[in-house]
Design a protein around this motif. Structure first.
Motif: not given
Length: 476
Positions: A139-154
């Motif tokens: 989540r801290a690696l997210e940039g302006e276009e990235a949304d890593n919340r989908d990785l919550a499933a993993l």
């Protein structure tokens, strides 16, 4: 961007900053389900951030592995689901900058980029797994276009696979990650029948194999499960074949659960165990209904099967979203894994379980792979001659195929307890560490499950030390 775990936000930011600045990055992770999901989360987030990297997996992070990384001339090594306990060794090398996202007990050493819930007063055994730690960095690696919340499933798959479910649900920081996954539309968390195999097992097999809450006349009795289901007024078949739990409608599920509870009460099952029949289930909504990947528990079992047979790359590919050939290979490995486990309890019966004052133990020798002996030990608890209320210690010969000829032979130790024993004060991580140190080995893990490596021939001494340590814990 709001941090999923505010207590860890500053640490996650430092880790992310270093990872972005890396020119030559190695991602190193553990091989179990938590380690594979940790690597899957980290690798996906790094790729989205445009950070090139290599990936390696280790059964155990030791000095030899760290030396290999140093010799390979990476400028940064990102350790996931291990590294904290080996910081004293890692920080001896100045060839690379370490970044650590872990949840195990840290060694007495420091490094600038170190994310671990234990450093901020969170419980690494029940509130945040290695995958959860990697998710915070992602989540801290997210940039302006990235949304890593989908990785919550993993991250949830990793936590479930790491046995972090407490009284039927994920708690603490894990629960915060669940909430993010639900909000992102990749997870569903709801109360349901809390047994393994709801997506893939036909109903009779589902109930007969559900051993967490043993119900006389159903658990371990396929014919008994058939008679039970045949006696219910519900639509449980389709085209002459038994449905899976996932196939049932709300009324069908309610009918089965109600009848199970009534049977359990009537046959004298403890009230607390009856309540445990229902818990929170975690569904990956983007995965195909009826597949192993749809349910967090089944997904984690699939991943364990890949890593335990030296095919961690297959598990990583599945975690990164690849299907087709990688998923087919994972399913083949799962079938092999189940065959091994099916014979494993028979091996325990053959070699016999010895009972001490506070623990019980068996030695599988070379008859079980070291990677599965802990699972078999857990499965054996409650079998004839094995006390489900006493911690169990399992030994197996280590696979030292990569060891140097001068290395001393080692023995793998796996230890399993129960949540009820943990409530009484059991901490197998401390037991493994103390008992292994007493015989010149190394150990650690979690309160309910831990492991160690000890010199061959010192097993009896390890058992004696562990027996004394467990006695002290449970008598205090």
């Amino acid at each position: 961007m709001d941090a999923p775990v505010p207590e860890l936000a500053a640490r996650a930011a430092r880790c992310a900053e270093r990872l972005r600045a890396s020119d030559d990055l190695l991602l190193a992770s553990h091989i179990d389900a938590d380690g594979l999901t940790s690597a899957g989360i980290a690798s996906t987030a790094l790729e989205r951030a445009g950070v090139a990297h290599d990936v390696v997996f280790e059964k155990q992070l030791d000095r030899d592995a760290v030396e290999r990384y140093a010799d390979a001339e990476y400028d940064t090594v990102f350790f996931t689901d291990f590294g904290s306990g080996q910081l004293d060794v890692i920080t001896e090398y100045d060839a690379f900058t370490p970044v650590v996202a872990d949840h195990h007990q840290p060694a007495d050493a420091e490094t600038a980029c170190h994310l671990n819930p234990l450093l901020e007063g969170l419980d690494g055994g029940s509130e945040l797994s290695g995958a959860g730690a990697s998710y915070c960095v992602a989540r801290a690696l997210e940039g302006e276009e990235a949304d890593n919340r989908d990785l919550a499933a993993l991250a949830v798959v990793g936590a479930v696979g790491d046995m972090q479910v407490v009284e039927g649900e994920l708690i603490g920081a894990n629960a915060e990650i669940v909430a993010e996954g639900v909000a992102a539309g990749v997870l569903d968390a709801s109360k349901d029948l809390a047994v393994f195999g709801t997506q893939t097992r036909p109903l009779p097999k589902l109930l007969a194999y559900a051993s967490d809450v043993p119900i006389p006349g159903i658990t371990g009795d396929r014919n008994g499960a058939l008679r039970f289901l045949d006696g219910l007024d519900a639509d449980l078949r389709a085209d002459g074949e038994w449905k899976t739990w996932a196939d049932l409608d709300v009324d069908g599920r309610r009918t089965v659960v109600s009848a199970l509870v009534q049977r359990a009460i009537r046959t004298g099952v403890d009230a607390a165990e009856v309540e445990a029949l229902v818990g929170t289930t975690y569904t990956l909504t983007g995965e195909e209904p009826g597949s192993e990947l749809r349910d967090a528990s089944e997904f984690s079992t699939l991943l364990n099967a890949t890593a335990r047979y030296d095919r961690a790359a297959v598990g990583l590919a599945v975690c990164r979203g690849e299907r087709g050939a990688p998923l087919d290979a994972a399913r083949d490995l799962l079938r092999e894994h189940r065959r091994t486990l099916a014979t494993g309890v028979g091996v325990v019966r053959d070699v016999g379980v010895e009972r001490e004052a506070n623990v019980q133990w068996f030695h599988a020798g070379d008859r079980l792979p070291e990677t599965v002996v802990g699972i078999v030990a857990g499965m054996a608890m409650g079998e004839d001659g094995v006390d489900a209320g006493v911690p169990i210690i399992a030994f197996a010969e280590k696979d030292d195929g990569d060891a140097d000829a001068d290395d001393e032979p080692g023995v793998k130790v796996s230890m399993r307890g129960t949540p009820r024993l943990v409530e009484r004060g059991l901490d197998l991580s401390a037991v493994a560490s103390e008992a292994a140190a007493a015989v010149g080995g190394d150990g650690g893990g979690h309160e309910v499950a831990a492991g160690a490596t000890v010199p061959a021939g010192r097993e009896s001494d390890f058992v004696a030390a562990a027996d004394a340590a467990v006695g002290d814990q449970l008598s205090s």
